[in-house]
Design an enzyme around this catalytic site. Structure first.
Site: not given
Length: 122
Positions: A51, A58
């Site tokens: 995660y 990103e």
């Protein structure tokens, strides 16, 4: 500059791929009523590392795209136009990046709570 060739794109694609392979392997084996320990372990533990790596990938990709978006005016709408609306995608991306800061722990712990509920035998 092509954003697709950035290392950060490879990072988040690998992370997303590993996440989806783990998730759908878990679902498949669970449906077959034969859930190997490793698949269950991976489902509930790999996200602890994946995660944050996905978020980093990103954000790095968005950051790398900022100069191109600003230069090209991509997805931006300037006045005057027939809709009488102005929108600057460059600033939208900056806001998206900044929105990760207060929400990163919320998202992370939300996922942890989801996994805890899924693992609860009740």
């Amino acid at each position: 500059m092509k954003i697709q060739s950035e290392e950060s794109v490879i990072l988040f694609l690998v992370v997303w791929t590993m996440t989806e392979i783990t998730r759908y392997s878990y679902y498949t084996f669970n449906l077959l009523h034969h859930l190997p320990y490793f698949i269950k372990w991976a489902r509930y533990n790999l996200f602890i590392v994946l995660y944050p790596l996905g978020v980093i990938g990103e954000l790095m990709t968005i950051y790398a795209a900022l100069p191109f978006v600003r230069r090209s005016g991509m997805y931006s709408m300037r006045l005057p136009n027939k809709y009488n609306v102005s929108f600057d995608y460059y600033y939208c991306l900056i806001i998206v990046m900044l929105s990760y800061i207060p929400r990163k722990e919320t998202f992370y712990f939300h996922v942890m709570r989801i996994y805890e509920k899924e693992d609860d035998p009740r």
